[in-house]
Scaffold this active site. Structure first.
Site, PDB file in Angstrom:
ATOM      1  N   GLU A 268       0.216  -8.394   8.162  1.00 23.33           N
ATOM      2  CA  GLU A 268       1.583  -8.293   9.082  1.00 23.33           C
ATOM      3  C   GLU A 268       1.293  -7.053  10.024  1.00 23.33           C
ATOM      4  O   GLU A 268       0.176  -6.655   9.835  1.00 23.33           O
ATOM      5  CB  GLU A 268       2.771  -7.813   7.881  1.00 23.33           C
ATOM      6  CG  GLU A 268       2.207  -6.611   7.338  1.00 23.33           C
ATOM      7  CD  GLU A 268       3.200  -6.297   6.237  1.00 23.33           C
ATOM      8  OE1 GLU A 268       4.356  -6.717   6.408  1.00 23.33           O
ATOM      9  OE2 GLU A 268       3.077  -5.149   5.404  1.00 23.33           O
TER      10      GLU A 268
ATOM     11  N   ASN B  95       1.650  -3.772  -5.494  1.00 27.01           N
ATOM     12  CA  ASN B  95       1.483  -3.878  -4.238  1.00 27.01           C
ATOM     13  C   ASN B  95       1.679  -2.725  -3.214  1.00 27.01           C
ATOM     14  O   ASN B  95       2.156  -2.982  -2.004  1.00 27.01           O
ATOM     15  CB  ASN B  95       2.147  -4.959  -3.605  1.00 27.01           C
ATOM     16  CG  ASN B  95       1.629  -6.445  -4.114  1.00 27.01           C
ATOM     17  OD1 ASN B  95       0.379  -6.459  -4.419  1.00 27.01           O
ATOM     18  ND2 ASN B  95       2.453  -7.424  -4.666  1.00 27.01           N
TER      19      ASN B  95
ATOM     20  N   ASN C 130       3.102  -3.513  11.224  1.00 25.91           N
ATOM     21  CA  ASN C 130       3.926  -2.692  10.991  1.00 25.91           C
ATOM     22  C   ASN C 130       4.455  -1.746  12.128  1.00 25.91           C
ATOM     23  O   ASN C 130       3.594  -1.292  12.544  1.00 25.91           O
ATOM     24  CB  ASN C 130       3.887  -1.842   9.649  1.00 25.91           C
ATOM     25  CG  ASN C 130       3.716  -2.301   8.420  1.00 25.91           C
ATOM     26  OD1 ASN C 130       4.939  -2.903   8.094  1.00 25.91           O
ATOM     27  ND2 ASN C 130       2.992  -2.234   7.665  1.00 25.91           N
TER      28      ASN C 130
ATOM     29  N   GLU D 173      -2.758 -22.170  -0.048  1.00 25.83           N
ATOM     30  CA  GLU D 173      -3.249 -20.577   0.482  1.00 25.83           C
ATOM     31  C   GLU D 173      -4.689 -20.318  -0.017  1.00 25.83           C
ATOM     32  O   GLU D 173      -4.913 -20.701  -1.129  1.00 25.83           O
ATOM     33  CB  GLU D 173      -2.492 -19.561  -0.160  1.00 25.83           C
ATOM     34  CG  GLU D 173      -0.968 -19.642   0.297  1.00 25.83           C
ATOM     35  CD  GLU D 173      -0.060 -18.418  -0.046  1.00 25.83           C
ATOM     36  OE1 GLU D 173      -0.548 -17.733  -1.126  1.00 25.83           O
ATOM     37  OE2 GLU D 173       0.877 -18.104   0.685  1.00 25.83           O
TER      38      GLU D 173
ATOM     39  N   PHE E 245       3.407   3.087 -14.558  1.00 28.55           N
ATOM     40  CA  PHE E 245       3.800   3.734 -13.122  1.00 28.55           C
ATOM     41  C   PHE E 245       5.326   3.833 -12.817  1.00 28.55           C
ATOM     42  O   PHE E 245       5.857   3.460 -11.732  1.00 28.55           O
ATOM     43  CB  PHE E 245       2.874   2.916 -12.072  1.00 28.55           C
ATOM     44  CG  PHE E 245       1.753   3.130 -12.089  1.00 28.55           C
ATOM     45  CD1 PHE E 245       1.036   4.113 -11.688  1.00 28.55           C
ATOM     46  CD2 PHE E 245       0.660   2.017 -12.561  1.00 28.55           C
ATOM     47  CE1 PHE E 245      -0.484   4.380 -11.773  1.00 28.55           C
ATOM     48  CE2 PHE E 245      -0.473   2.189 -12.726  1.00 28.55           C
ATOM     49  CZ  PHE E 245      -1.419   3.049 -12.413  1.00 28.55           C
TER      50      PHE E 245
ATOM     51  N   GLU F 116      -2.252  -4.800   9.475  1.00 28.64           N
ATOM     52  CA  GLU F 116      -2.594  -4.842   8.346  1.00 28.64           C
ATOM     53  C   GLU F 116      -3.350  -6.209   8.110  1.00 28.64           C
ATOM     54  O   GLU F 116      -3.012  -7.182   8.680  1.00 28.64           O
ATOM     55  CB  GLU F 116      -1.576  -4.585   7.213  1.00 28.64           C
ATOM     56  CG  GLU F 116      -0.701  -3.491   7.326  1.00 28.64           C
ATOM     57  CD  GLU F 116      -0.113  -2.997   5.970  1.00 28.64           C
ATOM     58  OE1 GLU F 116      -0.590  -3.402   5.017  1.00 28.64           O
ATOM     59  OE2 GLU F 116       0.792  -2.186   6.445  1.00 28.64           O
TER      60      GLU F 116
END
Length: 305
Positions: free
Chosen positions: A107, A51, A109, A16, A174, A93
């Protein structure tokens, strides 16, 4: 290759590309399945934790001086919709390299997303209405049709920023927070679920009130707050002021954190990546609400003057 062969019985490798300055940029589109695709102003969603997006804006500061790159991202998004006969609202995206300008598909959506209000704020279109019209078998309105061979690039006017208001503890990584909201008040004068007119600068989408409970069983999002203005600085100032006026009591939430991000020099400068929170709000740089409150107190005399 030896390790892959020993572990999986297959020595083939998937390599990648490593993007050193990644920016999460997405193209909102609406296609009617009859050859017409409208591509809306892009959204930048690079402020993320785990993410998941926290603050979004439209348009992207990265593309403001790159109109040809914007057009190419929209062209490829439209090409994808055309190729599958897509008919609905959707979001393509992409990951853009902030250093080279190269971009890569992530991707699509096939739905409206949480951050769609920032697109509505700068495009002046109701995406929910368009999606329902297409679902009813209607074509896109004439001004959004483009041609059979060319998509419609919807123009934008101004800037918009969205803050996702979560019940979560930003000082503890978070983690979600639960409890009962003993007091809840949205910024005075805000519009609800849409901007009613050009005079509306703040919009809040929510379905909570005093006494509402946030449990462990659902997503901890409380509301979406959108501020807009004629330019990015004005939109950020409007969003920050609205967050200052937001009242949520009874549980831990991220309103002060969102306020802090709006005023952070790196974010305000528009040169940030998906590593923004990791670089500025982790370990020794972790968020402290007391610091935000002190800063706000220091700003009050200047604001009054």
């Amino acid at each position: 290759r030896d390790e892959a062969a020993r572990s999986f019985g297959d020595d083939r490798l998937l390599v990648e590309k490593f993007v050193t300055a990644p920016r999460h940029i997405e193209i909102q589109l609406v296609a009617d399945g009859k050859g017409h695709v409208a591509c809306f102003p892009e959204r930048e969603c690079s402020v993320q934790r785990r993410n998941q997006k926290v603050l979004e804006e439209a348009p992207s500061p990265f593309l403001m001086d790159k109109p040809e790159l914007r057009k190419e991202m929209q062209r490829q998004a439209a090409m994808l919709a055309h190729s599958v006969g897509y008919a609905s609202a959707g979001t393509v995206e992409m990951l853009a390299d902030g250093q080279t300008g190269d971009f890569y598909f992530l991707e699509m959506n096939t739905r409206l997303q949480v951050e769609h209000p920032v697109t509505e704020a700068v495009a002046g279109e109701d995406l929910v209405e368009l999606m329902l019209r297409v679902a009813d078998g209607q074509e896109l309105p004439d001004h959004l049709k483009g041609t059979k061979d060319e998509f419609c690039a919807v123009p934008f006017n101004g800037w918009a920023v969205e803050a996702r208001v979560y019940a979560e503890d930003c000082e503890r990584g978070f983690v979600p927070s639960t409890g009962v909201m003993t007091a809840y008040a949205e910024p005075p004068g805000c519009a609800k679920f849409g901007f009613d007119g050009p005079e509306d600068l703040v919009r809040v989408d929510s379905a909570v009130e005093d006494g509402a409970a946030v449990s462990i069983h659902y997503d901890p999002m409380i509301a979406k707050l959108v501020g807009r203005g004629p330019d990015r600085a004005a939109a950020l100032a409007t969003t920050a002021a609205a967050l200052d006026a937001y009242v949520v009591e009874g549980l831990v939430h991220n309103v002060p954190f969102c306020r802090a991000v709006c005023g952070h020099p790196t974010f305000a400068g528009g040169v940030y990546t998906t590593a923004f929170l990791e670089e500025h709000y982790s370990n020794e740089n972790s968020f402290r609400e007391a610091g935000v409150l002190t800063t706000l107190a220091d700003d009050e005399p200047a604001a009054a003057a």
